[in-house]
Design an enzyme around this catalytic site. Sequence first.
Site, PDB file in Angstrom:
ATOM      1  N   ARG A 174       0.828  -1.226   0.000  1.00 23.99           N
ATOM      2  CA  ARG A 174       0.000   0.000   0.000  1.00 23.99           C
ATOM      3  C   ARG A 174       0.853   1.263   0.000  1.00 23.99           C
ATOM      4  O   ARG A 174       0.520   2.259   0.662  1.00 23.99           O
ATOM      5  CB  ARG A 174      -0.963   0.036   1.213  1.00 23.99           C
ATOM      6  CG  ARG A 174      -2.075  -0.983   1.281  1.00 23.99           C
ATOM      7  CD  ARG A 174      -3.001  -0.936   0.090  1.00 23.99           C
ATOM      8  NE  ARG A 174      -2.520  -1.825  -0.924  1.00 23.99           N
ATOM      9  CZ  ARG A 174      -2.674  -3.163  -0.915  1.00 23.99           C
ATOM     10  NH1 ARG A 174      -3.331  -3.735   0.036  1.00 23.99           N
ATOM     11  NH2 ARG A 174      -2.206  -3.910  -1.858  1.00 23.99           N
ATOM     12  N   SER A 251     -10.673   0.078   2.931  1.00 27.63           N
ATOM     13  CA  SER A 251     -10.021  -0.152   4.230  1.00 27.63           C
ATOM     14  C   SER A 251      -9.516   1.168   4.788  1.00 27.63           C
ATOM     15  O   SER A 251      -8.779   1.878   4.108  1.00 27.63           O
ATOM     16  CB  SER A 251      -8.833  -1.089   4.065  1.00 27.63           C
ATOM     17  OG  SER A 251      -9.270  -2.312   3.525  1.00 27.63           O
ATOM     18  N   GLU A 346      -4.908   4.149   5.864  1.00 29.34           N
ATOM     19  CA  GLU A 346      -4.527   3.832   4.483  1.00 29.34           C
ATOM     20  C   GLU A 346      -4.773   5.026   3.541  1.00 29.34           C
ATOM     21  O   GLU A 346      -3.959   5.287   2.667  1.00 29.34           O
ATOM     22  CB  GLU A 346      -5.305   2.601   4.000  1.00 29.34           C
ATOM     23  CG  GLU A 346      -4.877   2.160   2.616  1.00 29.34           C
ATOM     24  CD  GLU A 346      -5.567   0.879   2.179  1.00 29.34           C
ATOM     25  OE1 GLU A 346      -5.445  -0.148   2.867  1.00 29.34           O
ATOM     26  OE2 GLU A 346      -6.233   0.918   1.133  1.00 29.34           O
TER      27      GLU A 346
HETATM   28  C1  LIG Z   1     -15.404   0.746  -1.554  1.00 31.71           C
HETATM   29  C2  LIG Z   1     -13.907   0.888  -1.722  1.00 31.71           C
HETATM   30  C3  LIG Z   1     -13.118  -0.250  -1.871  1.00 31.71           C
HETATM   31  C4  LIG Z   1     -11.726  -0.133  -2.046  1.00 31.71           C
HETATM   32  N1  LIG Z   1     -10.977  -1.265  -2.190  1.00 31.71           N
HETATM   33  C5  LIG Z   1      -9.629  -1.170  -2.357  1.00 31.71           C
HETATM   34  C6  LIG Z   1      -8.841  -2.354  -2.517  1.00 31.71           C
HETATM   35  O1  LIG Z   1      -9.350  -3.476  -2.553  1.00 31.71           O
HETATM   36  N2  LIG Z   1      -7.492  -2.217  -2.644  1.00 31.71           N
HETATM   37  C7  LIG Z   1      -6.896  -0.978  -2.640  1.00 31.71           C
HETATM   38  O2  LIG Z   1      -5.659  -0.927  -2.757  1.00 31.71           O
HETATM   39  N3  LIG Z   1      -7.627   0.160  -2.511  1.00 31.71           N
HETATM   40  C8  LIG Z   1      -8.964   0.092  -2.366  1.00 31.71           C
HETATM   41  N4  LIG Z   1      -9.713   1.235  -2.208  1.00 31.71           N
HETATM   42  C9  LIG Z   1      -9.051   2.551  -2.206  1.00 31.71           C
HETATM   43  C10 LIG Z   1      -9.061   3.286  -3.575  1.00 31.71           C
HETATM   44  O3  LIG Z   1     -10.100   2.836  -4.383  1.00 31.71           O
HETATM   45  C11 LIG Z   1      -7.750   3.125  -4.339  1.00 31.71           C
HETATM   46  O4  LIG Z   1      -6.671   3.573  -3.564  1.00 31.71           O
HETATM   47  C12 LIG Z   1      -7.785   3.911  -5.660  1.00 31.71           C
HETATM   48  O5  LIG Z   1      -6.630   3.602  -6.416  1.00 31.71           O
HETATM   49  C13 LIG Z   1      -7.863   5.418  -5.483  1.00 31.71           C
HETATM   50  O6  LIG Z   1      -8.101   5.984  -6.764  1.00 31.71           O
HETATM   51  P1  LIG Z   1      -8.745   7.409  -6.937  1.00 31.71           P
HETATM   52  O7  LIG Z   1      -8.701   7.747  -8.383  1.00 31.71           O
HETATM   53  O8  LIG Z   1     -10.081   7.440  -6.301  1.00 31.71           O
HETATM   54  O9  LIG Z   1      -7.705   8.326  -6.129  1.00 31.71           O
HETATM   55  P2  LIG Z   1      -8.045   9.631  -5.285  1.00 31.71           P
HETATM   56  O10 LIG Z   1      -8.788   9.239  -4.058  1.00 31.71           O
HETATM   57  O11 LIG Z   1      -8.636  10.684  -6.144  1.00 31.71           O
HETATM   58  O12 LIG Z   1      -6.569  10.061  -4.867  1.00 31.71           O
HETATM   59  C14 LIG Z   1      -5.845   9.295  -3.924  1.00 31.71           C
HETATM   60  C15 LIG Z   1      -4.437   9.885  -3.785  1.00 31.71           C
HETATM   61  O13 LIG Z   1      -3.728   9.733  -4.997  1.00 31.71           O
HETATM   62  C16 LIG Z   1      -3.378  10.993  -5.550  1.00 31.71           C
HETATM   63  N5  LIG Z   1      -3.577  10.880  -6.995  1.00 31.71           N
HETATM   64  C17 LIG Z   1      -4.677  10.428  -7.643  1.00 31.71           C
HETATM   65  N6  LIG Z   1      -4.459  10.415  -8.966  1.00 31.71           N
HETATM   66  C18 LIG Z   1      -3.192  10.859  -9.156  1.00 31.71           C
HETATM   67  C19 LIG Z   1      -2.368  11.067 -10.290  1.00 31.71           C
HETATM   68  N7  LIG Z   1      -2.813  10.814 -11.529  1.00 31.71           N
HETATM   69  N8  LIG Z   1      -1.115  11.556 -10.101  1.00 31.71           N
HETATM   70  C20 LIG Z   1      -0.641  11.819  -8.875  1.00 31.71           C
HETATM   71  N9  LIG Z   1      -1.371  11.645  -7.753  1.00 31.71           N
HETATM   72  C21 LIG Z   1      -2.636  11.174  -7.896  1.00 31.71           C
HETATM   73  C22 LIG Z   1      -4.294  12.005  -4.883  1.00 31.71           C
HETATM   74  O14 LIG Z   1      -3.680  13.294  -4.845  1.00 31.71           O
HETATM   75  C23 LIG Z   1      -4.438  11.396  -3.501  1.00 31.71           C
HETATM   76  O15 LIG Z   1      -3.297  11.694  -2.727  1.00 31.71           O
HETATM   77  C24 LIG Z   1     -11.108   1.158  -2.049  1.00 31.71           C
HETATM   78  C25 LIG Z   1     -11.930   2.296  -1.897  1.00 31.71           C
HETATM   79  C26 LIG Z   1     -13.307   2.166  -1.745  1.00 31.71           C
HETATM   80  C27 LIG Z   1     -14.149   3.396  -1.604  1.00 31.71           C
END
Ligand SMILES: Cc1cc2nc3c(=O)[nH]c(=O)nc-3n(C[C@H](O)[C@H](O)[C@H](O)COP(=O)(O)OP(=O)(O)OC[C@H]3O[C@@H](n4cnc5c(N)ncnc54)[C@H](O)[C@@H]3O)c2cc1C
Length: 354
Positions: A174, A251, A346
């Site tokens: 992570r 998580s 996380e």
């Molecule tokens: C219901 C649910 C289930 C989930 N299950 C999992 C799982 O099984 N495994 C897991 O690992 N995660 C899980 N997650 C967490 C999440 O979905 C992941 O971490 C996902 O990759 C985040 O993507 P996002 O586009 O929503 O990022 P955001 O929430 O928009 O951003 C997260 C972080 O990344 C940065 N960021 C985003 N895009 C970029 C970019 N292009 N360049 C630089 N920085 C960037 C943002 O600034 C922020 O710091 C879950 C979340 C939810 C709500």
Amino acid sequence: MPDVSRDRQTDAPANSPLAAYTTLRLGGEPGTLTVAAETDQAVTTLRNASAEGRPVLVLAGGSNVVIGDAGFAGEVLLLRARGIEVVGQQAGTITVRVAAGEVWDDFVEYAVTNGWSGLEFLSGIPGSAGATPIQNVGAYGSEVADTIVAVHAYDREQDTVRAMSAAECAFAYRSSVFKYSDRYLVLHVDFRLAVADESAPIRYAELARSLGTEAGDRVSLRQARDTVLKLRAGKGMVLDPDDRDTWSVGSFFTNPVVTAARWASLGLEQAPHWPGQDGSVKLPAAWLIEHAGFPKGFAGDGVSISTKHTLALTNRGDGTTTALLDLARTIRDGVLEKFGIELHPEPVLINCEL
Ligand SMILES: Cc1cc2nc3c(=O)[nH]c(=O)nc-3n(C[C@H](O)[C@H](O)[C@H](O)COP(=O)(O)OP(=O)(O)OC[C@H]3O[C@@H](n4cnc5c(N)ncnc54)[C@H](O)[C@@H]3O)c2cc1C
């Protein structure tokens, strides 16, 4: 270039609080907000903000951020650049370049449909493709570090776009060089996938059980994806606007890893645990939370532990970030008191702290 974009990351009316862009549906007002549908526009926005000394928050799917009730008094860059392109074909493998704003699960579905193996166990994870390297997303014994061969990023320090190898990304559990850093803007990610109708070998016992197979076996890509989606939905880990158990960041805490010496002193041999290769031991945070007295559904003020999964902290509809973090603190302190183990969040915390 195929367009597999479905408008799931719905954009809200102008002047919406950041709650409109997060899966927790929490977070106050942005300073300014720019929607970037092209990577060039995203880079220009960051360049201008740097030149003017304005702080920037990059937001994509908003599924791994907790934003304070006061919002973010800077530039919020909403990344929406889309596109999937095959950039290489070798014997039995294919290299696919995905734009950062592509919806992750749409890409996984596209890979499965095309007979590209390696992402199927990561089905149903919310958010964007570009965010997957940030915390090396993982589930069901698989993580994106298994298939990423390059990350194309704009480096704000060097003011240049460059391709970073997987080694440079420093992927770990992570974590990566990108997490908690605003140096890089991920623009594209290259995945090397096997051209095969079968999944990667199954490594996760619960998944093997559900499929009626043994660890190490392979199943069809479609069967792997469908089973993972079903397992995840049962835990509230697939987004569903009508199910408040999914109004979360997935998580909330990472699974703690303790040294061999620490493990020996804990007296927790009966607890589920995963021994690491270096003698360290990983413990399931969900088990620790439950055994510290916090069951599913344990509630705070407008927020609660999900009724389906102990690790997910959820907004029940009228929660606030303050209330969510109060609940997280109560849980973290309770686990520390009972087991002497500190849990760490996380998601990325923006303008708020635990
Ligand atoms: C219901 C649910 C289930 C989930 N299950 C999992 C799982 O099984 N495994 C897991 O690992 N995660 C899980 N997650 C967490 C999440 O979905 C992941 O971490 C996902 O990759 C985040 O993507 P996002 O586009 O929503 O990022 P955001 O929430 O928009 O951003 C997260 C972080 O990344 C940065 N960021 C985003 N895009 C970029 C970019 N292009 N360049 C630089 N920085 C960037 C943002 O600034 C922020 O710091 C879950 C979340 C939810 C709500």
